[in-house]
Design a protein around this motif. Structure first.
Motif, mmCIF file in Angstrom:
data_model
loop_
_atom_site.group_PDB
_atom_site.id
_atom_site.type_symbol
_atom_site.label_atom_id
_atom_site.label_comp_id
_atom_site.label_asym_id
_atom_site.label_seq_id
_atom_site.Cartn_x
_atom_site.Cartn_y
_atom_site.Cartn_z
ATOM 1 N N ASN A 92 -64.424 -19.581 34.322
ATOM 2 C CA ASN A 92 -65.542 -20.327 34.896
ATOM 3 C C ASN A 92 -65.538 -20.128 36.409
ATOM 4 O O ASN A 92 -64.502 -20.368 37.067
ATOM 5 N N HIS A 134 -61.503 -20.989 30.376
ATOM 6 C CA HIS A 134 -61.920 -22.027 29.422
ATOM 7 C C HIS A 134 -61.368 -21.714 28.037
ATOM 8 O O HIS A 134 -61.315 -20.563 27.625
ATOM 9 N N GLY A 147 -61.298 -27.222 27.160
ATOM 10 C CA GLY A 147 -61.657 -27.197 28.583
ATOM 11 C C GLY A 147 -60.770 -26.240 29.351
ATOM 12 O O GLY A 147 -60.494 -25.131 28.892
ATOM 13 N N ARG A 200 -61.095 -31.546 30.977
ATOM 14 C CA ARG A 200 -61.785 -31.485 29.679
ATOM 15 C C ARG A 200 -63.271 -31.210 29.909
ATOM 16 O O ARG A 200 -63.992 -32.012 30.502
ATOM 17 N N VAL A 201 -63.704 -30.046 29.442
ATOM 18 C CA VAL A 201 -65.099 -29.614 29.605
ATOM 19 C C VAL A 201 -65.518 -28.926 28.314
ATOM 20 O O VAL A 201 -64.789 -28.083 27.784
ATOM 21 N N LYS A 202 -66.656 -29.275 27.790
ATOM 22 C CA LYS A 202 -67.078 -28.737 26.489
ATOM 23 C C LYS A 202 -67.458 -27.254 26.565
ATOM 24 O O LYS A 202 -66.940 -26.431 25.840
ATOM 25 N N LYS A 214 -67.937 -23.615 28.482
ATOM 26 C CA LYS A 214 -67.349 -22.868 29.601
ATOM 27 C C LYS A 214 -68.371 -22.550 30.676
ATOM 28 O O LYS A 214 -68.031 -22.400 31.836
ATOM 29 N N SER A 250 -71.008 -24.490 31.508
ATOM 30 C CA SER A 250 -71.707 -25.653 32.050
ATOM 31 C C SER A 250 -71.771 -25.532 33.569
ATOM 32 O O SER A 250 -70.751 -25.279 34.213
ATOM 33 N N ILE A 271 -70.256 -28.285 36.212
ATOM 34 C CA ILE A 271 -69.446 -28.802 35.114
ATOM 35 C C ILE A 271 -69.375 -30.323 35.136
ATOM 36 O O ILE A 271 -69.057 -30.943 34.150
ATOM 37 N N ASP A 282 -71.256 -31.753 32.373
ATOM 38 C CA ASP A 282 -70.865 -31.425 30.997
ATOM 39 C C ASP A 282 -70.556 -32.728 30.249
ATOM 40 O O ASP A 282 -70.007 -33.676 30.809
ATOM 41 N N ALA A 309 -66.956 -33.903 30.449
ATOM 42 C CA ALA A 309 -66.289 -33.846 31.760
ATOM 43 C C ALA A 309 -65.365 -35.043 32.005
ATOM 44 O O ALA A 309 -65.812 -36.179 32.150
#
Lengths: 177, 409
Positions: free
Chosen positions: B145, B152, B166, B224-226, B228, B230, B233, B236, B239
């Motif tokens: 990212n 990610h 994430g 934690r990010v859904k 890659k 976003s 972010i 997200d 997030a």
């Protein structure tokens, strides 16, 4: 409720309906099969799922299950276009010299899924047969009798496996024949 | 420490490693007929690392040939393979596998050269697989990212997206170390790897800043990010930060990105020990009990205990190194190591939780039967998945380091 970011799965299911309206169910089958094969080429050789033993693969979770269930709630029952694809596939199987090659169709998306799985198996130097499937709604169970026979199993064997799975496959190794 | 028992466990670990390599080169995660009779790139890579440390260079090479030949078209190494090298995965992307394969390939390459690197190093092998190496690095960078400069992933070492989806520390360290290993190999072949050098440095800097909490004085588990991609972010839907303790927050030093003497490592290891050393049966747990995914019952893991033993060996703390390694030696049953160890009480608690919640899968029935049938059940202990090959490989690595540091002739 749908948000734009979740649009694609529903768009694809809607696309199948539109494609049947525009080009007919046979062309729709070819279209889905070509997509499955293209994606398989990108993914490479392999067999997705759990293995009961070396030659039986099963999917304990239904792929696209959530999307299919949501879609069915909107239409209450399968759209006519889906049923048309399923019956055309059944006709093709009936006319084929190799009926074991066909999916055990419990949902329209099995066309896509089966072509993807078969191509990946082919890339691995094997053949993959779909012995049976259960729809994500759990209301339809289908078998491919010819594939079951080719695998040396009985319908009862597959029925037992379908109690804990949505799809059951058999891997055939040509070099072992 | 009981050095005789430690040596016997080492010898049996080498035997187990050799015995559990399929003729095609793949190291089984656990022997055929048990829980994991497949080849998982993560476990497989550590087995190769163990083989290199034990001097089993032919086995290591064969293991590398297997995995390098099994790369997927886009450059990914799958979650698991069958013995023929076909993708048999049932989980989503686990990108640390890419990093690990490159990392242990680098270990093999260095070991073949030894003190006479220029003359002896197996450049022909690296050259043969250079295109595979390139694709593996490209796949890692495809998942970087550009906003946070981290890789990610959906799953990482615990295969638990709830806490690993994430920018996760183990996966990032493995990938970063993998790129550095590829750089070293590329330089030995006189390839232009300057772009990779730039990227590896950027990722390393991001690990040391974004995945380190100065106030906690510890590395943290995951941003934690859904998705890659976003952007930004912050918007997200996932997030958030996972700052719970996890044994793999030691990963920056394990993968040699920073020194074991670095204050970041030292304070993280202290926190890991305080929060994850099992006060009832010893050994190191992998993450907090309340994460709630404790198949077979919550308890300490042999291979994480070995990993942290390495830190204490490296920093010359013999008492702590022996506390960790001695626990592994003492818990071995007939010189074999399980995945992890729990107690009857915790096992039953897990079984109750999963049964009541209806999340106990059919595949766990055999695991449950095996735990109850194991002789150590009579001692009040639940031995989960024994033998698992990975901890034997980690033990080989840790034992060699320990002996080299404290008992070299």
């Amino acid at each position: 409720m749908i948000r734009l970011e979740n649009l694609l799965p529903r768009a694809f299911l809607t696309g199948i309906m539109k494609m049947v309206d525009m080009a007919g169910s046979l062309e729709t089958i070819y279209w889905m099969q070509s997509i499955g094969k293209e994606l398989a080429d990108i993914e490479g050789p392999g067999f997705e799922g759990a293995r009961a033993d070396s030659d039986i693969v099963y999917l304990p979770i239904s792929p696209f299950g959530n999307e299919v269930v949501e879609f069915s709630k909107i239409y209450e029952e399968n759209p006519a276009q889906f049923n048309s694809v399923i019956s055309t596939m059944s006709k093709l199987k009936g006319e084929s010299d190799a009926p074991w090659e066909f999916p055990a169709m419990s949902h329209v998306l099995d066309v896509l899924q089966h072509s993807y799985n078969q191509k990946r198996a082919e890339l691995a130097g094997t053949r993959l047969y779909n012995l049976g499937s259960k729809s994500p709604l759990g209301d339809v169970i289908q078998y491919n009798d010819e594939a079951i026979e080719r695998a040396g199993l009985t319908k009862q064997d597959v029925a037992v496996m379908l109690e804990k799975a949505f799809f059951v496959y058999f891997i055939e190794h040509p070099e072992k024949e | 420490m009981n050095l005789i028992e430690a040596e016997r466990l080492y010898e049996n670990s080498v035997r187990i490693l050799k015995r559990n390599q399929h003729e095609n080169g793949g190291f089984y995660a656990s022997p055929p007929g048990t829980r994991y009779p497949f080849i998982y790139p993560r476990d497989h890579s550590i087995c190769i690392y163990g083989a290199v440390e034990a001097g089993l260079m032919n086995e290591a090479r064969k293991g590398l040939e297997f995995i390098l030949s099994s790369q997927k078209p886009l450059g990914e190494f799958s979650q698991r393979y069958d013995v023929d090298g076909n993708d048999a995965s049932y989980k989503e992307l686990q990108i640390d596998g890419n990093g690990l394969v490159l990392f242990v390939l680098g270990k093999y390459f260095k070991a073949t050269g030894g003190s006479f690197f220029e003359e002896m190093a197996d450049k022909a092998f690296i050259s043969k697989y250079w295109e595979t190496i390139e694709k593996a690095v490209q796949f890692i960078l495809m998942n970087k990212n550009e906003e946070v400069d981290l890789i990610h992933t959906i799953n990482s070492i615990h295969e638990y997206p709830a806490y690993e989806h994430g920018f996760e520390i183990y996966a990032n360290c493995a990938c970063c170390a993998g790129i550095y290993a590829a750089i070293d190999m590329g330089k030995a072949l006189e390839k232009d790897v300057s772009a990779w050098e730039e990227q590896a440095d950027i990722i390393k800097r991001a690990i040391l800043t974004r995945l380190y909490s100065p106030r906690r004085r510890s590395f943290v588990k995951c941003i934690r990010v859904k998705d890659k991609n976003s952007k930004p972010i912050g918007y997200d839907s996932f997030a958030s930060m996972v700052h719970d303790i996890d044994a793999v927050e030691y990963a920056p030093a394990y993968f040699e990105l920073i020194s074991d003497y670095d204050i970041k490592t030292m304070s993280t290891v202290r926190r890991i020990h305080q929060e994850l050393w099992d006060s009832e049966i010893g050994g190191l747990n992998r993450y907090p009990e309340y994460w709630g995914r404790n198949n077979g019952g919550y308890g300490p893991w042999c291979h994480f205990t070995c990993q942290l033993a390495n830190h204490h060996t490296e920093t010359n703390n013999q008492d702590m190194a022996e506390l960790y390694l001695d626990w592994v030696v003492n818990m071995a049953h007939d010189y074999t190591l399980p995945e992890h160890i729990s107690t009857i009480e915790r096992f039953e608690l897990w079984l109750e939780d999963y049964t009541n919640a209806r999340i106990l899968r059919d595949s766990k029935v055999k695991l449950i039967d095996d735990i109850r049938a194991h002789p150590r059940w009579q001692d009040g202990l639940a031995y989960v998945t024994i033998p698992l090959i990975w901890p034997h490989a980690e033990y080989i690595i840790s034992y060699r380091k320990y002996m080299g540091k404290f008992h070299s002739a």
